[in-house]
Write an enzyme that holds these catalytic residues in place. Sequence first.
Site, mmCIF file in Angstrom:
data_model
loop_
_atom_site.group_PDB
_atom_site.id
_atom_site.type_symbol
_atom_site.label_atom_id
_atom_site.label_comp_id
_atom_site.label_asym_id
_atom_site.label_seq_id
_atom_site.Cartn_x
_atom_site.Cartn_y
_atom_site.Cartn_z
ATOM 1 C CE LYS A 216 -4.304 -2.022 0.815
ATOM 2 N NZ LYS A 216 -5.312 -2.506 1.745
ATOM 3 N NE ARG A 248 -7.209 -8.515 -0.194
ATOM 4 C CZ ARG A 248 -6.747 -7.706 -1.143
ATOM 5 N NH1 ARG A 248 -5.763 -6.869 -0.894
ATOM 6 N NH2 ARG A 248 -7.271 -7.758 -2.359
#
Length: 266
Positions: A216, A248
Amino acid sequence: MTALEDRLPRPSVMGVLNVTPDSFSDGGVHLDPDVAAAAARRMVEDGAAIVDVGGESTRPGSDGVSVEEELARVVPVLERLGGEVPLSIDTAKAEVARTALERGAILVNDVTALRGDPDLAGVVADTGAYLCLMHMQGEPRTMQDEPRYTDVVSEVAGFLEERLTFAVAAGIPEERICLDPGIGFGKTVEHNLELVRRLDVLLALGRPVLVGYSRKSSLKKLTGSDDLLGASIAAAVAAFERGASILRVHDVKPTVDALTVAGAIA
Ligand code: HH2
Protein backbone atom coordinates in the site's frame (compact mmCIF):
# COMPACT_ATOMS: atom_id res chain seq x y z
CA MET A 1 -20.26 -25.67 11.12
CA THR A 2 -16.56 -24.83 11.08
CA ALA A 3 -15.79 -21.45 12.64
CA LEU A 4 -13.65 -19.07 10.59
CA GLU A 5 -10.87 -19.23 13.19
CA ASP A 6 -10.69 -23.01 12.70
CA ARG A 7 -10.80 -22.86 8.90
CA LEU A 8 -8.25 -20.00 8.78
CA PRO A 9 -6.22 -20.32 11.98
CA ARG A 10 -3.82 -17.59 13.12
CA PRO A 11 -1.69 -16.84 11.19
CA SER A 12 -3.18 -17.55 7.76
CA VAL A 13 -1.96 -15.88 4.61
CA MET A 14 -4.51 -14.71 2.05
CA GLY A 15 -2.88 -14.33 -1.38
CA VAL A 16 -4.07 -11.40 -3.50
CA LEU A 17 -5.07 -12.17 -7.09
CA ASN A 18 -6.35 -9.09 -8.87
CA VAL A 19 -7.89 -9.87 -12.24
CA THR A 20 -8.07 -6.21 -13.20
CA PRO A 21 -6.33 -3.91 -15.65
CA ASP A 22 -5.87 -1.17 -13.03
CA SER A 23 -5.13 -2.49 -9.53
CA PHE A 24 -2.48 -0.38 -7.90
CA SER A 25 0.28 -2.94 -7.65
CA ASP A 26 -0.54 -5.91 -9.87
CA GLY A 27 -3.03 -4.43 -12.35
CA GLY A 28 -2.93 -6.18 -15.72
CA VAL A 29 -0.61 -8.97 -14.58
CA HIS A 30 -3.28 -11.64 -14.21
CA LEU A 31 -5.78 -10.71 -16.95
CA ASP A 32 -5.13 -13.99 -18.79
CA PRO A 33 -7.14 -16.58 -16.79
CA ASP A 34 -4.54 -19.30 -17.29
CA VAL A 35 -1.83 -17.03 -15.94
CA ALA A 36 -4.10 -16.04 -13.03
CA ALA A 37 -4.93 -19.68 -12.22
CA ALA A 38 -1.25 -20.64 -12.28
CA ALA A 39 -0.45 -17.74 -9.95
CA ALA A 40 -3.16 -18.88 -7.51
CA ARG A 41 -1.88 -22.48 -7.48
CA ARG A 42 1.60 -21.17 -6.83
CA MET A 43 0.37 -19.10 -3.89
CA VAL A 44 -1.11 -22.22 -2.29
CA GLU A 45 2.12 -24.17 -2.89
CA ASP A 46 3.91 -21.29 -1.20
CA GLY A 47 1.71 -21.58 1.86
CA ALA A 48 -1.32 -19.36 1.29
CA ALA A 49 -4.39 -20.65 3.14
CA ILE A 50 -6.75 -18.88 0.73
CA VAL A 51 -6.54 -16.82 -2.48
CA ASP A 52 -8.60 -13.64 -2.78
CA VAL A 53 -9.81 -13.13 -6.35
CA GLY A 54 -10.89 -9.59 -7.25
CA GLY A 55 -12.32 -8.22 -10.49
CA GLU A 56 -12.77 -4.61 -9.39
CA SER A 57 -9.98 -2.29 -8.31
CA THR A 58 -10.65 -0.31 -5.15
CA ARG A 59 -7.47 1.74 -5.37
CA PRO A 60 -7.82 5.43 -4.48
CA GLY A 61 -9.45 7.30 -7.36
CA SER A 62 -10.92 4.23 -9.05
CA ASP A 63 -14.43 4.08 -10.50
CA GLY A 64 -16.62 0.99 -10.24
CA VAL A 65 -17.13 -1.64 -12.92
CA SER A 66 -20.40 -3.24 -14.07
CA VAL A 67 -21.58 -6.65 -12.86
CA GLU A 68 -21.06 -8.02 -16.38
CA GLU A 69 -17.49 -6.77 -16.57
CA GLU A 70 -16.63 -8.04 -13.10
CA LEU A 71 -18.10 -11.48 -13.88
CA ALA A 72 -16.26 -11.62 -17.20
CA ARG A 73 -12.99 -11.06 -15.34
CA VAL A 74 -13.42 -13.46 -12.43
CA VAL A 75 -15.53 -16.37 -13.75
CA PRO A 76 -12.86 -17.83 -16.08
CA VAL A 77 -10.42 -17.83 -13.15
CA LEU A 78 -12.94 -19.36 -10.74
CA GLU A 79 -13.80 -22.05 -13.28
CA ARG A 80 -10.15 -23.06 -13.47
CA LEU A 81 -9.69 -23.14 -9.69
CA GLY A 82 -12.97 -23.72 -7.88
CA GLY A 83 -12.79 -26.74 -5.58
CA GLU A 84 -9.03 -27.07 -6.12
CA VAL A 85 -7.78 -23.89 -4.44
CA PRO A 86 -9.50 -22.31 -1.38
CA LEU A 87 -10.90 -19.07 -2.79
CA SER A 88 -12.27 -15.83 -1.52
CA ILE A 89 -14.12 -13.38 -3.76
CA ASP A 90 -13.30 -9.69 -3.32
CA THR A 91 -16.58 -8.09 -4.32
CA ALA A 92 -19.38 -5.87 -3.07
CA LYS A 93 -21.88 -7.26 -5.59
CA ALA A 94 -24.39 -9.97 -4.65
CA GLU A 95 -24.47 -11.48 -8.13
CA VAL A 96 -20.69 -11.75 -8.36
CA ALA A 97 -20.56 -13.27 -4.87
CA ARG A 98 -23.32 -15.79 -5.67
CA THR A 99 -21.60 -16.84 -8.89
CA ALA A 100 -18.24 -17.22 -7.15
CA LEU A 101 -19.72 -19.23 -4.26
CA GLU A 102 -21.43 -21.54 -6.77
CA ARG A 103 -18.00 -22.08 -8.34
CA GLY A 104 -16.33 -23.06 -5.09
CA ALA A 105 -15.36 -19.82 -3.32
CA ILE A 106 -15.80 -20.09 0.46
CA LEU A 107 -15.43 -16.47 1.62
CA VAL A 108 -16.89 -13.14 0.54
CA ASN A 109 -14.52 -10.22 1.08
CA ASP A 110 -16.69 -7.11 0.95
CA VAL A 111 -14.82 -3.81 1.30
CA THR A 112 -18.18 -2.05 1.81
CA ALA A 113 -19.04 -4.24 4.84
CA LEU A 114 -22.54 -5.00 3.47
CA ARG A 115 -23.33 -1.33 2.76
CA GLY A 116 -22.99 -1.62 -1.02
CA ASP A 117 -25.46 -4.16 -2.35
CA PRO A 118 -28.61 -4.78 -0.28
CA ASP A 119 -28.77 -8.38 -1.55
CA LEU A 120 -25.28 -9.42 -0.50
CA ALA A 121 -26.06 -10.25 3.14
CA GLY A 122 -28.79 -12.66 1.99
CA VAL A 123 -26.42 -14.42 -0.40
CA VAL A 124 -23.84 -14.93 2.36
CA ALA A 125 -26.50 -16.06 4.87
CA ASP A 126 -28.13 -18.51 2.43
CA THR A 127 -24.90 -20.10 1.26
CA GLY A 128 -23.17 -20.36 4.64
CA ALA A 129 -20.11 -18.57 3.27
CA TYR A 130 -17.46 -16.91 5.40
CA LEU A 131 -17.44 -13.11 5.34
CA CYS A 132 -14.91 -10.33 5.82
CA LEU A 133 -16.30 -6.96 6.93
CA MET A 134 -13.90 -4.07 6.19
CA HIS A 135 -13.88 -0.46 7.33
CA MET A 136 -13.71 2.28 4.70
CA GLN A 137 -14.25 6.01 5.18
CA GLY A 138 -15.90 7.47 2.08
CA GLU A 139 -15.66 5.66 -1.26
CA PRO A 140 -12.65 4.67 -3.40
CA ARG A 141 -13.02 7.59 -5.80
CA THR A 142 -12.52 10.20 -3.08
CA MET A 143 -11.50 8.39 0.11
CA GLN A 144 -7.90 9.63 0.23
CA ASP A 145 -8.83 13.30 -0.33
CA GLU A 146 -9.02 14.28 3.32
CA PRO A 147 -9.42 11.41 5.78
CA ARG A 148 -10.49 12.72 9.21
CA TYR A 149 -11.13 11.06 12.55
CA THR A 150 -11.30 12.21 16.16
CA ASP A 151 -9.97 8.82 17.28
CA VAL A 152 -9.41 6.52 14.32
CA VAL A 153 -9.22 3.34 16.40
CA SER A 154 -12.44 3.81 18.36
CA GLU A 155 -14.28 4.99 15.25
CA VAL A 156 -13.17 1.97 13.20
CA ALA A 157 -13.99 -0.37 16.10
CA GLY A 158 -17.44 1.21 16.51
CA PHE A 159 -18.12 0.85 12.81
CA LEU A 160 -17.04 -2.80 12.70
CA GLU A 161 -19.09 -3.60 15.79
CA GLU A 162 -22.16 -2.08 14.15
CA ARG A 163 -21.58 -3.96 10.87
CA LEU A 164 -21.04 -7.21 12.79
CA THR A 165 -24.38 -6.72 14.55
CA PHE A 166 -26.01 -5.96 11.18
CA ALA A 167 -24.56 -9.10 9.57
CA VAL A 168 -25.64 -11.33 12.44
CA ALA A 169 -29.15 -9.83 12.34
CA ALA A 170 -29.21 -10.70 8.61
CA GLY A 171 -28.66 -14.36 9.48
CA ILE A 172 -24.88 -14.69 9.08
CA PRO A 173 -23.45 -16.59 12.06
CA GLU A 174 -20.84 -14.57 13.98
CA GLU A 175 -18.46 -17.57 13.85
CA ARG A 176 -18.27 -17.10 10.07
CA ILE A 177 -17.16 -13.46 10.15
CA CYS A 178 -13.79 -11.71 10.35
CA LEU A 179 -13.12 -7.97 10.69
CA ASP A 180 -10.65 -5.72 8.88
CA PRO A 181 -9.55 -2.14 9.72
CA GLY A 182 -9.22 -1.39 5.98
CA ILE A 183 -5.64 -0.16 5.74
CA GLY A 184 -5.49 2.69 3.19
CA PHE A 185 -9.25 3.04 2.80
CA GLY A 186 -9.79 6.66 3.79
CA LYS A 187 -6.75 6.80 6.10
CA THR A 188 -3.49 8.69 6.39
CA VAL A 189 -0.12 7.04 7.02
CA GLU A 190 -0.54 7.75 10.75
CA HIS A 191 -4.12 6.39 10.86
CA ASN A 192 -2.92 3.12 9.35
CA LEU A 193 -0.06 2.82 11.84
CA GLU A 194 -2.31 3.61 14.79
CA LEU A 195 -4.83 0.93 13.75
CA VAL A 196 -2.16 -1.77 13.80
CA ARG A 197 -0.47 -0.36 16.90
CA ARG A 198 -3.76 -0.61 18.80
CA LEU A 199 -5.11 -3.74 17.13
CA ASP A 200 -6.13 -5.00 20.59
CA VAL A 201 -9.13 -2.64 20.44
CA LEU A 202 -10.41 -4.42 17.32
CA LEU A 203 -9.60 -7.85 18.74
CA ALA A 204 -11.79 -6.99 21.72
CA LEU A 205 -14.78 -7.27 19.38
CA GLY A 206 -14.21 -11.01 19.64
CA ARG A 207 -13.70 -11.92 15.99
CA PRO A 208 -10.53 -12.72 14.01
CA VAL A 209 -8.92 -9.67 12.41
CA LEU A 210 -7.63 -9.53 8.83
CA VAL A 211 -5.00 -6.94 7.89
CA GLY A 212 -4.09 -5.97 4.32
CA TYR A 213 -1.06 -3.66 4.38
CA SER A 214 0.71 -5.29 1.44
CA ARG A 215 2.19 -2.89 -1.15
CA LYS A 216 0.00 0.00 0.00
CA SER A 217 1.08 3.53 -0.78
CA SER A 218 1.41 4.47 2.87
CA LEU A 219 4.36 2.04 3.06
CA LYS A 220 5.98 3.91 0.19
CA LYS A 221 5.38 7.17 2.05
CA LEU A 222 7.22 5.73 5.06
CA THR A 223 10.19 4.21 3.26
CA GLY A 224 10.47 6.37 0.16
CA SER A 225 11.17 3.16 -1.74
CA ASP A 226 9.38 1.78 -4.79
CA ASP A 227 10.18 -1.78 -3.76
CA LEU A 228 7.61 -2.47 -1.05
CA LEU A 229 8.48 -6.09 -0.29
CA GLY A 230 10.43 -5.51 2.93
CA ALA A 231 7.95 -2.90 4.12
CA SER A 232 5.00 -5.21 3.40
CA ILE A 233 6.57 -8.11 5.29
CA ALA A 234 7.35 -5.90 8.28
CA ALA A 235 3.76 -4.68 8.34
CA ALA A 236 2.41 -8.25 8.16
CA VAL A 237 4.66 -9.43 10.99
CA ALA A 238 3.82 -6.40 13.14
CA ALA A 239 0.10 -7.01 12.59
CA PHE A 240 0.49 -10.72 13.38
CA GLU A 241 2.37 -9.94 16.59
CA ARG A 242 -0.44 -7.64 17.68
CA GLY A 243 -2.97 -10.42 17.14
CA ALA A 244 -4.04 -10.35 13.48
CA SER A 245 -5.18 -13.75 12.24
CA ILE A 246 -5.24 -13.31 8.47
CA LEU A 247 -2.66 -11.38 6.47
CA ARG A 248 -3.75 -10.34 2.97
CA VAL A 249 -0.56 -10.15 0.88
CA HIS A 250 0.74 -10.13 -2.68
CA ASP A 251 4.09 -11.80 -1.93
CA VAL A 252 3.07 -15.07 -0.36
CA LYS A 253 6.30 -17.04 0.04
CA PRO A 254 8.42 -14.43 1.84
CA THR A 255 5.49 -13.48 4.07
CA VAL A 256 4.81 -17.11 5.02
CA ASP A 257 8.50 -17.56 5.86
CA ALA A 258 8.56 -14.37 7.94
CA LEU A 259 5.42 -15.41 9.84
CA THR A 260 6.84 -18.89 10.45
CA VAL A 261 9.88 -17.38 12.14
CA ALA A 262 7.89 -14.74 14.01
CA GLY A 263 5.49 -17.45 15.21
CA ALA A 264 8.35 -19.72 16.30
CA ILE A 265 9.87 -16.91 18.35
CA ALA A 266 6.52 -15.99 19.88
N1 HH2 B 1 -7.26 -3.99 0.13
C1 HH2 B 1 -7.50 -3.95 -1.19
C2 HH2 B 1 -8.53 -4.70 -1.74
N2 HH2 B 1 -9.31 -5.48 -1.00
N3 HH2 B 1 -9.87 -6.36 1.12
C3 HH2 B 1 -9.67 -6.41 2.44
N4 HH2 B 1 -10.46 -7.19 3.20
N5 HH2 B 1 -8.68 -5.69 3.04
C4 HH2 B 1 -7.85 -4.87 2.34
O1 HH2 B 1 -6.96 -4.22 2.94
C5 HH2 B 1 -8.04 -4.79 0.92
C6 HH2 B 1 -9.09 -5.55 0.34
C7 HH2 B 1 -6.64 -3.10 -2.05
O2 HH2 B 1 -5.50 -3.76 -2.45
P1 HH2 B 1 -5.31 -4.51 -3.86
O3 HH2 B 1 -6.26 -5.64 -3.97
O4 HH2 B 1 -3.89 -4.86 -4.01
O5 HH2 B 1 -5.62 -3.39 -4.94
P2 HH2 B 1 -6.91 -2.99 -5.82
O6 HH2 B 1 -8.04 -2.67 -4.91
O7 HH2 B 1 -6.42 -1.78 -6.58
O8 HH2 B 1 -7.24 -4.13 -6.70
